[in-house]
Design a protein around this motif. Sequence first.
Motif: not given
Lengths: 338, 326
Positions: A154, A194-195, A205-206, A209-211
């Motif tokens: 991600t 992507g975000v 934070g991303l 939080q996101i593996p």
Amino acid sequence: MKMKTMMVGALVGASLLGSSLAQAAGLNGAGATFPYPIYSKWFYEYNKSNGVQINYQSIGSGGGIQQLTNGTVDFGASDAPMTDDQIAKVAGGVLHFPTVAGAVAVAYNVQGVSKLKLTPKVLVDIFEGKVTKWNDPEIAEINSSETLPDLNITVAHRSDGSGTTNIFTNYLTKVSTKWATDAGFGTSVKWPVGVGGKGNEGVAGLLSQIPGTIGYVELAYAIKNNLTYASIKNKSGEYVAPSVESTTAAAAGALRRMPDDFRMMITNAGGEKAYPICGFTWLLVPKTIKDPVVGKSLTDFLSWYLTTGESMAADLYYAPLPESLIEKVKAQIADVKF
Amino acid sequence: MNPSLDATKDTQIEKPLPFFSQMSQAGFGDKVFQKLTAFFAFLILFLACMTAFTLWHASADSIHKMGWKFLTTSDWDPVQGVFGAIPYVYGTLMSSLLALLIAAPFGIGISLFLTELAPQKLREPVAFLVETLAAIPSVVYGLWGIFLLAPFMREHIDPLLIKYIGGPFFKGPSTGLSLFTAGVILSIMILPTITAISREVFESVPNSYRESAKALGATNWETIQLAVMKPSKVGLLGAIMLALGRALGETMAVTMVIGNRPEVSANLLGASHSMASVIANEFSEAVGDIHVSALAEIGLLLMVITLLLNIAAHLLVWFTTSKFQR
């Protein structure tokens, strides 16, 4: 009773007068958020030793340039050099004073992988969305010592406009013509995948939080928050991790091509020890200052930061300017007319 | 006759008199009061007009350069200087709609329970707690969203949605940052608005309605349906519109969980963006006049959309009530 009122009045009057005098000698600035920690330290120390108060609003580079153009501040600050068009709008012109350099770390969250190495090509492919798995052969090839999981990648980027994005995308633009045509560089760009997270803390934070997330944050932020970050292959073919030293090395590597007005992005700099994703941040000073008091205090501060201030940078994970550059920048102070 | 009683009677009657006599004399005061309140009302109108004008003025560059393409392009590329609002409009409308779909049944249900069904002792504390939700700053919601809600959605809710509903609306893989998560967080944020207002609305329904329904042999449910819900239609719509207004303008909480990706996709589990978020995100570091101007135009557009939705709601009220009267 009357006497007392008069005395109070006099006292209030005196204190008002005093504060207005202090303000006359003070300076107002606005701009970049990225160097805010070191700037606020400088302004605090300078006030302590020289008694000049400098107010700085970290409203962002764009806002700093705008306020400088409108003449509402004595100086601006920006993570990206001003364009010729922008300079033309400031009456009398603008001088760029590089203050410190900062690195942008490529941080990631993959369990069990602590020493990731990336080539410019893989980095671009990840951010273009071409490499989508952590165990992709492209990554595995250069990281033979790591066990890479079958995990989706991600991509996390900044959603807010920022100088960090400018440095990072400027690097991608320099190493890939495809990136240059697809997205280009700037404080906000059109990300292929992507975000977005708001601010360094949003991206962090991303990441946490996101593996499987990979993103970019300021080096200082990555170090303070114990993020894991990658080493990037530089122009000389060495894998270099971001650090204060490797950033100063990059600044030194770029010196040869440094233009006289210091408006230069130092990404992908030469030198064996240079970390390739870093950039200067600048103070923007009008070439002609109408108020001589302001002109004097401002130029005094400029020479102070170039002599005393630079040594404070490394503690806050900013890279000080290389010695040879400091001399050149000092010479520019004489160009400020007041 | 007891004189003391008489005296109290007299004073009781006389007490309100000075008030009334003042009223009749105070024609001037009335006028001032009327003018003053009218001034306040027009001040709001003036502010709204000035805001619209300022936004329009600030977006002049973008309107000039992009023209109608601003409303038809889904490209947002500050580097190339191309700006299209579609993904932001889509994200704002969809997340707000999702929020309403979730919050409206909950909110109306809660207030029905509180006014019609709950034991007296429970009513005030529950209402108080729900209204307390409104006092939580949105950045706190946002942080809760990114650290707790988003991972929870990714691990537990989204896989279920993908497995059992799927289709184009729920497509994996999910990162937890999505339109859907934004809708959920917004629904929690607008719940107090819907609950508080619909509670007021239900409470304003005269008890005689309920009694009449009961007298006709209606069950509890039928009473609620006929005597409480039906006359409250307009008020409920008002509650929903106010909530929608909050959802449309919400910035911080949304930007932290929506993924900030300007993309139009039917996939509710995909990242999206919103109008308020892009302004908050890009304004401070927007370099170049067109970029700043385009962000101002997004603000103008948000204002226009809110206005249009309000008009639509009023029309809806107008149509439904006229049908109701027939």
